[in-house]
Design an enzyme around this catalytic site. Structure first.
Site, short mmCIF file in Angstrom:
data_model
loop_
_atom_site.label_atom_id
_atom_site.label_comp_id
_atom_site.label_asym_id
_atom_site.label_seq_id
_atom_site.Cartn_x
_atom_site.Cartn_y
_atom_site.Cartn_z
N GLU A 1 8.55 19.36 -23.79
CA GLU A 1 7.92 19.58 -22.49
C GLU A 1 8.41 20.89 -21.85
O GLU A 1 7.68 21.55 -21.12
CB GLU A 1 8.18 18.40 -21.56
CG GLU A 1 7.47 17.12 -21.96
CD GLU A 1 5.99 17.11 -21.60
OE1 GLU A 1 5.49 18.11 -21.04
OE2 GLU A 1 5.32 16.10 -21.88
N ASN B 1 -1.43 19.30 -18.96
CA ASN B 1 -1.73 18.38 -20.05
C ASN B 1 -1.87 19.09 -21.40
O ASN B 1 -2.38 18.50 -22.35
CB ASN B 1 -3.03 17.61 -19.74
CG ASN B 1 -2.86 16.67 -18.56
OD1 ASN B 1 -1.92 15.91 -18.49
ND2 ASN B 1 -3.79 16.74 -17.62
N ARG C 1 0.80 -1.23 0.00
CA ARG C 1 0.00 0.00 0.00
C ARG C 1 0.84 1.28 0.00
O ARG C 1 0.35 2.36 0.36
CB ARG C 1 -0.98 0.02 1.18
CG ARG C 1 -2.00 -1.12 1.12
CD ARG C 1 -3.09 -0.90 2.17
NE ARG C 1 -4.09 -1.96 2.09
CZ ARG C 1 -4.04 -3.10 2.80
NH1 ARG C 1 -3.04 -3.30 3.64
NH2 ARG C 1 -4.99 -3.99 2.68
N ARG D 1 -3.71 21.93 -12.10
CA ARG D 1 -2.70 21.00 -12.59
C ARG D 1 -3.06 20.41 -13.95
O ARG D 1 -2.19 20.01 -14.71
CB ARG D 1 -2.50 19.88 -11.57
CG ARG D 1 -1.40 18.92 -11.97
CD ARG D 1 -1.04 17.98 -10.84
NE ARG D 1 -0.05 17.01 -11.25
CZ ARG D 1 0.54 16.16 -10.42
NH1 ARG D 1 0.24 16.18 -9.14
NH2 ARG D 1 1.43 15.30 -10.86
N LYS E 1 6.38 23.55 -12.52
CA LYS E 1 5.57 22.38 -12.19
C LYS E 1 5.38 22.26 -10.68
O LYS E 1 4.29 21.91 -10.22
CB LYS E 1 6.21 21.11 -12.75
CG LYS E 1 5.34 19.88 -12.50
CD LYS E 1 5.64 18.72 -13.42
CE LYS E 1 4.59 17.63 -13.26
NZ LYS E 1 4.83 16.48 -14.15
N HIS F 1 -1.44 17.20 -24.58
CA HIS F 1 -1.39 15.77 -24.27
C HIS F 1 -2.63 15.01 -24.72
O HIS F 1 -2.55 13.81 -25.00
CB HIS F 1 -1.18 15.57 -22.77
CG HIS F 1 0.22 15.85 -22.33
ND1 HIS F 1 0.82 17.08 -22.49
CD2 HIS F 1 1.15 15.05 -21.73
CE1 HIS F 1 2.06 17.02 -22.01
NE2 HIS F 1 2.27 15.82 -21.55
N HIS G 1 -1.48 11.98 -26.70
CA HIS G 1 -1.72 10.62 -26.24
C HIS G 1 -2.53 9.82 -27.25
O HIS G 1 -2.29 8.62 -27.44
CB HIS G 1 -2.45 10.64 -24.90
CG HIS G 1 -1.57 10.97 -23.74
ND1 HIS G 1 -2.06 11.14 -22.46
CD2 HIS G 1 -0.23 11.16 -23.64
CE1 HIS G 1 -1.06 11.42 -21.64
NE2 HIS G 1 0.05 11.45 -22.35
N GLU H 1 -4.75 16.83 -9.30
CA GLU H 1 -5.26 17.24 -10.60
C GLU H 1 -6.77 17.44 -10.60
O GLU H 1 -7.50 16.92 -11.43
CB GLU H 1 -4.86 16.23 -11.69
CG GLU H 1 -4.94 16.82 -13.09
CD GLU H 1 -4.35 15.91 -14.16
OE1 GLU H 1 -5.07 15.63 -15.12
OE2 GLU H 1 -3.19 15.51 -14.02
N HIS I 1 6.96 10.20 -27.05
CA HIS I 1 6.03 11.02 -26.26
C HIS I 1 6.24 12.51 -26.50
O HIS I 1 5.27 13.26 -26.75
CB HIS I 1 6.19 10.69 -24.77
CG HIS I 1 5.32 11.54 -23.89
ND1 HIS I 1 3.95 11.42 -23.84
CD2 HIS I 1 5.63 12.56 -23.03
CE1 HIS I 1 3.46 12.30 -23.00
NE2 HIS I 1 4.44 13.01 -22.49
N LYS J 1 2.63 11.51 -10.45
CA LYS J 1 1.69 10.77 -11.29
C LYS J 1 2.40 9.52 -11.81
O LYS J 1 3.43 9.61 -12.49
CB LYS J 1 1.21 11.64 -12.45
CG LYS J 1 0.26 12.73 -12.02
CD LYS J 1 -0.08 13.68 -13.14
CE LYS J 1 -0.91 13.07 -14.23
NZ LYS J 1 -1.35 14.07 -15.22
#
Length: 368
Positions: A188, A248, A124, A244, A230, A251, A255, A240, A273, A146
């Site tokens: 980025e 993206n 966990r 935040r 960031k 993205h 993606h 997010e 990417h 993330k």
């Protein structure tokens, strides 16, 4: 330039980003973040031969009694799977890792995402120290917590928020980075100027040649600035739910391109990417202009900067607009109101926009 730079990430889980040369050989620095008796070094077949022995040797010297082993995967986005996730958990089990064990993520974004997700799930949640070796990972994926793996249906659909215990970015590792991967990271970096600060775009335009030439001081400045942007937004919105999501930018389109190409950016001739995000940012600015939200001239400026860094700015041939739209509907950024995009009002000022009409998206794709 040998000065160490530090960026503090505040919020629910505070941690330090250390930026400087030769940090992968700094055993005491890394060891201070390893609390228990067990550590698993996760890397890939490209990075491990270059740096794994260096990290292990430095750690063993600093912590002679540490039970340390490594788990190495083949390189590439296509390896960020539930199968590799399970294998990495098995490696922790074989190590006898306890609740105070540490996962060390040595590599780019794929390794960082996979290792971070493993750390989030073992018992966990155990510590993860990010040791990014690519520019893209240094300025983006290693920061913010993330973590995820991909499914055939889409990128990062299975994951967790799990902030690292620390991020240690060795700028000397960028000297071994292929040119294509350096450019992917610069996409980025450009993103931060596009969504937060137009003056950073000015700085990037002025320092483009030095960045491409891998000038140490210029790269360190770009990394530190990017991490600061960031860190500020992550501190405000760790999970997010708000600001935040602006990270993206590009993205949603990017993606979809990556998924439709089967994550073929490393071995199959597709976009990686950073390249996909570069194309996605151009599409997002084009969509912003078409919706009357932003000047066309700003979109042209961003496109020119990306091209100066040698990045693609058009959709690869053979990709169908309807298929890309279907991918975007499954994107995590979609909601009950429909497709959500990060669009901009102008360079340096972005916002999340919900309920964008399908025909407007298709038009942007068709023009791309």
């Amino acid at each position: 330039m040998n000065a160490l730079r530090r960026v503090e990430v505040e919020g629910v889980a505070s941690y330090t980003i250390s930026i400087g040369p030769q940090l992968l050989a700094d055993g005491p620095r890394i060891a201070q973040y390893v609390r228990g008796r067990h550590a698993l070094l996760v890397s890939d077949e490209n990075v491990a031969p270059l740096y794994a022995d260096r990290v292990e040797g430095a750690l063993r010297e600093a912590r002679p009694g540490l039970a340390l082993t490594r788990f190495v995967i083949p390189a590439g986005e296509q390896e960020k799977t539930l199968v590799r996730f399970t294998q990495c958990l098995d490696a922790l089990s074989a190590l006898g890792a306890t609740r105070d064990a540490t996962v060390l993520a040595l590599g780019g974004g794929v390794v960082g995402d996979l290792a971070g997700f493993v750390a989030a799930c073992w018992m966990r949640g155990i510590d993860c120290v990010q040791l990014p070796t690519t520019l893209l990972a240094m300025v983006d994926s290693s920061v913010g917590g993330k973590t995820a793996v991909d499914l055939p249906a889409g990128k990062n659909l299975v994951g967790a928020f799990h902030p690292p215990r620390a991020v240690i970015a060795d700028t000397a590792a960028l000297r071994s980075l292929p040119d294509r991967e350096l450019r992917a990271g610069l996409a980025e970096v450009v993103k931060y100027g596009a969504i937060f600060d137009a003056t950073f775009l000015d700085w990037l335009e002025a320092h483009a040649d030095a960045l491409l030439a891998r000038d140490d001081a210029t790269l360190a400045e770009a990394i530190a600035r990017s991490c600061t942007y960031k860190a500020e937004v992550v501190a405000r919105d760790p999970y997010e739910h708000g600001d935040r999501a602006m990270l993206n930018f590009g993205h949603t389109f990017g993606h979809a391109i990556e998924t439709e190409q089967g994550y073929a950016g490393t071995h199959g001739g597709g976009l990686n990417h950073g390249e996909a995000v570069a194309v996605g940012m151009v599409l997002a600015t084009r969509l912003s202009a078409a919706l009357g939200r932003a000047p066309v001239a700003d979109a042209q400026r961003l496109t020119a900067l990306l091209q100066r860094f040698g990045l693609p700015t058009t959709i690869p041939a053979g990709l169908d607009a309807q298929a890309l739209l279907a991918r975007m509907r499954l994107d995590k950024k979609a909601d009950a109101a429909g497709l959500r995009f990060v669009l901009w009002d102008k360079a340096g000022a972005a916002r999340v926009v919900s309920g964008v009409a399908d025909d407007a998206v298709i038009a942007a794709l068709a023009a791309g």
